[in-house]
Design a protein around this motif. Structure first.
Motif, PDB file in Angstrom:
ATOM      1  N   VAL A  49      62.086  17.802  92.759  1.00 23.00           N
ATOM      2  CA  VAL A  49      61.288  16.636  92.343  1.00 23.00           C
ATOM      3  C   VAL A  49      60.290  16.280  93.430  1.00 23.00           C
ATOM      4  O   VAL A  49      59.094  16.064  93.166  1.00 23.00           O
ATOM      5  CB  VAL A  49      62.209  15.425  92.044  1.00 23.00           C
ATOM      6  CG1 VAL A  49      61.371  14.152  91.872  1.00 23.00           C
ATOM      7  CG2 VAL A  49      63.025  15.670  90.783  1.00 23.00           C
ATOM      8  N   LYS A  50      60.764  16.233  94.655  1.00 19.34           N
ATOM      9  CA  LYS A  50      59.885  15.825  95.759  1.00 19.34           C
ATOM     10  C   LYS A  50      58.783  16.858  96.011  1.00 19.34           C
ATOM     11  O   LYS A  50      57.718  16.520  96.499  1.00 19.34           O
ATOM     12  CB  LYS A  50      60.719  15.595  97.013  1.00 19.34           C
ATOM     13  CG  LYS A  50      61.577  14.337  96.916  1.00 19.34           C
ATOM     14  CD  LYS A  50      62.314  14.032  98.201  1.00 19.34           C
ATOM     15  CE  LYS A  50      63.431  15.003  98.457  1.00 19.34           C
ATOM     16  NZ  LYS A  50      64.247  14.651  99.640  1.00 19.34           N
ATOM     17  N   GLU A  51      59.058  18.129  95.663  1.00 17.35           N
ATOM     18  CA  GLU A  51      58.027  19.166  95.792  1.00 17.35           C
ATOM     19  C   GLU A  51      57.062  19.159  94.605  1.00 17.35           C
ATOM     20  O   GLU A  51      56.046  19.849  94.635  1.00 17.35           O
ATOM     21  CB  GLU A  51      58.684  20.549  95.871  1.00 17.35           C
ATOM     22  CG  GLU A  51      59.484  20.801  97.130  1.00 17.35           C
ATOM     23  CD  GLU A  51      60.163  22.163  97.099  1.00 17.35           C
ATOM     24  OE1 GLU A  51      59.985  22.893  96.090  1.00 17.35           O
ATOM     25  OE2 GLU A  51      60.866  22.496  98.061  1.00 17.35           O
ATOM     26  N   GLY A  52      57.428  18.408  93.568  1.00 15.60           N
ATOM     27  CA  GLY A  52      56.620  18.416  92.347  1.00 15.60           C
ATOM     28  C   GLY A  52      56.873  19.639  91.486  1.00 15.60           C
ATOM     29  O   GLY A  52      56.060  20.000  90.638  1.00 15.60           O
ATOM     30  N   ASN A  53      58.034  20.275  91.676  1.00 19.18           N
ATOM     31  CA  ASN A  53      58.334  21.516  90.945  1.00 19.18           C
ATOM     32  C   ASN A  53      59.544  21.398  90.020  1.00 19.18           C
ATOM     33  O   ASN A  53      60.100  22.417  89.609  1.00 19.18           O
ATOM     34  CB  ASN A  53      58.596  22.656  91.956  1.00 19.18           C
ATOM     35  CG  ASN A  53      57.361  23.005  92.742  1.00 19.18           C
ATOM     36  OD1 ASN A  53      56.246  23.034  92.195  1.00 19.18           O
ATOM     37  ND2 ASN A  53      57.529  23.277  94.039  1.00 19.18           N
ATOM     38  N   TRP A  54      59.956  20.173  89.704  1.00 21.65           N
ATOM     39  CA  TRP A  54      61.132  20.036  88.834  1.00 21.65           C
ATOM     40  C   TRP A  54      60.662  20.082  87.371  1.00 21.65           C
ATOM     41  O   TRP A  54      60.398  19.067  86.737  1.00 21.65           O
ATOM     42  CB  TRP A  54      61.884  18.751  89.134  1.00 21.65           C
ATOM     43  CG  TRP A  54      63.174  18.565  88.402  1.00 21.65           C
ATOM     44  CD1 TRP A  54      63.604  17.427  87.771  1.00 21.65           C
ATOM     45  CD2 TRP A  54      64.235  19.524  88.227  1.00 21.65           C
ATOM     46  NE1 TRP A  54      64.848  17.609  87.222  1.00 21.65           N
ATOM     47  CE2 TRP A  54      65.270  18.902  87.478  1.00 21.65           C
ATOM     48  CE3 TRP A  54      64.411  20.855  88.620  1.00 21.65           C
ATOM     49  CZ2 TRP A  54      66.444  19.550  87.124  1.00 21.65           C
ATOM     50  CZ3 TRP A  54      65.595  21.513  88.264  1.00 21.65           C
ATOM     51  CH2 TRP A  54      66.583  20.863  87.536  1.00 21.65           C
ATOM     52  N   THR A  55      60.560  21.308  86.871  1.00 18.77           N
ATOM     53  CA  THR A  55      60.087  21.561  85.516  1.00 18.77           C
ATOM     54  C   THR A  55      61.221  22.182  84.698  1.00 18.77           C
ATOM     55  O   THR A  55      62.241  22.613  85.246  1.00 18.77           O
ATOM     56  CB  THR A  55      58.908  22.531  85.528  1.00 18.77           C
ATOM     57  OG1 THR A  55      59.371  23.788  86.062  1.00 18.77           O
ATOM     58  CG2 THR A  55      57.770  21.990  86.398  1.00 18.77           C
ATOM     59  N   TYR A  56      61.017  22.277  83.380  1.00 18.76           N
ATOM     60  CA  TYR A  56      62.041  22.923  82.553  1.00 18.76           C
ATOM     61  C   TYR A  56      62.177  24.402  82.884  1.00 18.76           C
ATOM     62  O   TYR A  56      63.258  24.984  82.738  1.00 18.76           O
ATOM     63  CB  TYR A  56      61.747  22.702  81.065  1.00 18.76           C
ATOM     64  CG  TYR A  56      62.315  21.385  80.579  1.00 18.76           C
ATOM     65  CD1 TYR A  56      63.649  21.269  80.213  1.00 18.76           C
ATOM     66  CD2 TYR A  56      61.520  20.242  80.550  1.00 18.76           C
ATOM     67  CE1 TYR A  56      64.188  20.058  79.811  1.00 18.76           C
ATOM     68  CE2 TYR A  56      62.042  19.021  80.145  1.00 18.76           C
ATOM     69  CZ  TYR A  56      63.381  18.936  79.778  1.00 18.76           C
ATOM     70  OH  TYR A  56      63.914  17.741  79.397  1.00 18.76           O
ATOM     71  N   GLU A  57      61.104  25.022  83.342  1.00 20.80           N
ATOM     72  CA  GLU A  57      61.199  26.418  83.761  1.00 20.80           C
ATOM     73  C   GLU A  57      62.159  26.553  84.937  1.00 20.80           C
ATOM     74  O   GLU A  57      63.031  27.439  84.945  1.00 20.80           O
ATOM     75  CB  GLU A  57      59.804  26.935  84.135  1.00 20.80           C
ATOM     76  CG  GLU A  57      59.786  28.400  84.537  1.00 20.80           C
ATOM     77  CD  GLU A  57      58.378  28.879  84.879  1.00 20.80           C
ATOM     78  OE1 GLU A  57      57.452  28.051  84.870  1.00 20.80           O
ATOM     79  OE2 GLU A  57      58.229  30.082  85.159  1.00 20.80           O
ATOM     80  N   GLU A  58      62.018  25.670  85.918  1.00 16.78           N
ATOM     81  CA  GLU A  58      62.917  25.704  87.066  1.00 16.78           C
ATOM     82  C   GLU A  58      64.331  25.297  86.665  1.00 16.78           C
ATOM     83  O   GLU A  58      65.321  25.812  87.187  1.00 16.78           O
ATOM     84  CB  GLU A  58      62.394  24.773  88.172  1.00 16.78           C
ATOM     85  CG  GLU A  58      61.161  25.277  88.872  1.00 16.78           C
ATOM     86  CD  GLU A  58      61.408  26.606  89.583  1.00 16.78           C
ATOM     87  OE1 GLU A  58      62.519  26.789  90.120  1.00 16.78           O
ATOM     88  OE2 GLU A  58      60.500  27.457  89.589  1.00 16.78           O
TER      89      GLU A  58
END
Length: 447
Positions: free
Chosen positions: A193-202
């Motif tokens: 989340v803090k990296e801005g990468n908490w997506t459904y793909e991840e």
């Protein structure tokens, strides 16, 4: 909406007539001398505390005996401070709650203060059964502006009146097992989340990495349960799908975006095996689930699990990055025909004040900014962390959530959708076939 409610009230009118010869809603209290309605709909000249017999307010809740005892302990603080007012806490089973409240309302035996949840609030609000609480906006000590505005939207009537105050609100959160993440050397959801990468793909990659059939470990548990609304709504919205239009007169779920969501969860259960199959009772508390979607209040149960180290995170971002979260709202209202409107309002204010919500903050996520965003709330327990509370609760609440618009015959529609999803869970139909059947069988119920 009006059709079902009118039908229900017509049916319950029979009960009302039969009950006309019985006593009022406050058993043991003195009947009013007149029945002239006030501007709130309440009767005048009801005996006030200290002017004769004590009065008894009734307040309804759902839950179990432990919850009832918890409420009764807090109620004692109210009654100690308000001599002459007694409060009876009425425990009603959750599954029977809407029906019993409706029957009691029609038979004039409803509690003075009622606890309602989002799916049934619109029906009772629009049936003109609740007292307008707009005057609370003029009470500086109560500080209505401290309550998150989006959590009050559902209590706003078509006349702009305010017919309840939320007591518990907020997003469903994603619990995660810190030990399983550490063993696999994975970044946690909050780190992503803090990296801005908490997506459904991840999220899907993480679920696969966590899954270990040899150890009976599943990466996630969201799909396949009996509460589709809590499980899928945020994800539907994140992918651009929706359930109803704004006024709940049109069914919208049969869409390519919905199919994408349901296929994703179907694959997790039956292709990738990252989510337990429907009916599997394995719990997050067992330590065998990497991520689990639940209410914040589940934290209390998770903390009791020996050796379980967990935190909470928000749900991943989908293609619609600014999609709102599903705000599960519960709150208190005062029945319009209460014999004691002033005293009932005082009880409602007691429970929904800053101090009142703080008393229950360990169990119910408080929809007051001063409580939810306080250091005391963030550091109340070691688990979840203050950072997890900020990312999964405080920040989303500040941004504002959304409730699901519920049609008048919500109970019937809710059951229909769940039954059709059960067909998917038994692999008796494809996602597209299930959505098509929903369109054929649910849409007519909105007409």
């Amino acid at each position: 909406m009006r059709r079902a409610w009118t039908a229900l009230l017509s049916l319950l009118l029979i009960i009302s007539v039969a009950a006309a010869c019985s006593t009022g809603s406050n058993g043991g209290s003195t009947a009013p001398e007149t029945t002239e309605p006030s501007n709130t709909g309440a009767v005048k000249n009801a005996p006030a505390p200290g002017e004769g017999k004590d009065i008894t307010l009734k307040m309804s809740i759902w839950g179990d005996d432990n919850r009832k005892r918890m409420f009764e302990e807090v109620v004692k603080e109210f009654t100690d401070a308000h001599p002459g007012i007694n409060v009876e806490v009425m425990l009603i089973p959750y599954q029977e709650y809407p029906q019993k409240i409706s029957i009691m309302a029609a038979s004039k035996t409803a509690p003075d203060v009622i606890w309602l949840y989002d799916a049934i609030i619109p029906q009772i609000r629009d049936a003109n059964l609740l007292m307008d609480l707009s005057e609370l906006a003029d009470d500086p000590e109560y500080d209505l502006n401290d309550v998150y505005a989006s959590s009050m939207d559902i209590y706003r009537g078509k006349d702009s009146g305010l017919y309840g105050i939320p007591f518990s609100a907020g997003p469903k959160v994603l619990f995660y097992n810190k030990k399983l993440f550490a063993e696999k050397g994975l970044k946690t959801p909050n780190e992503l989340v803090k990296e801005g990468n908490w997506t459904y793909e991840e999220f899907l990659k993480t679920a696969k990495a966590l899954t270990d059939p040899s150890q009976g470990v599943y990466g996630v548990k969201i799909a396949g349960g009996s509460n589709w609304k809590d499980a899928y709504t945020d994800t539907f919205w994140s992918f651009g799908a929706d359930i109803f239009n704004e006024d709940a007169t049109e069914f919208l779920l049969n869409s390519p975006e919905s199919a994408q969501v349901l296929q994703m969860f179907d694959d997790m259960m039956f292709k990738d095996f990252t989510n337990p199959k429907p009916g599997d009772q394995i719990s997050f508390e067992s330590g065998k689930i990497g991520m689990f979607r639940g209410n914040y209040s589940y934290s209390a149960s998770a903390r009791k699990a020996e050796g379980l180290e967990f935190d909470i995170a928000p749900m991943p971002k989908g293609p619609v990055a600014d999609a709102p979260f599903y705000d599960g709202v519960s709150g208190y209202s005062v029945m319009k025909d209460t014999e004691y409107p002033a005293e009932a309002l005082e009880l409602l204010k007691f429970f929904t004040s800053k101090e009142g919500m703080a008393k229950f903050q360990a169990t119910f996520p408080p929809p007051r900014k001063s409580v939810l965003e306080s250091e005391a709330f963030a550091n109340m327990n070691d688990q979840p962390s203050a950072e997890g509370i900020k990312l999964a609760m405080s920040e989303p609440m500040s941004a504002g959530g959304r409730v699901i618009p519920t049609p008048e015959n919500w109970q019937q529609i809710n059951t229909k959708i769940q039954n059709l999803l059960d067909i998917l869970y038994t692999q008796s139909a494809t996602v597209e076939e299930v959505l098509e059947r929903m369109d054929q069988e649910v849409a007519p119920l909105l007409k």
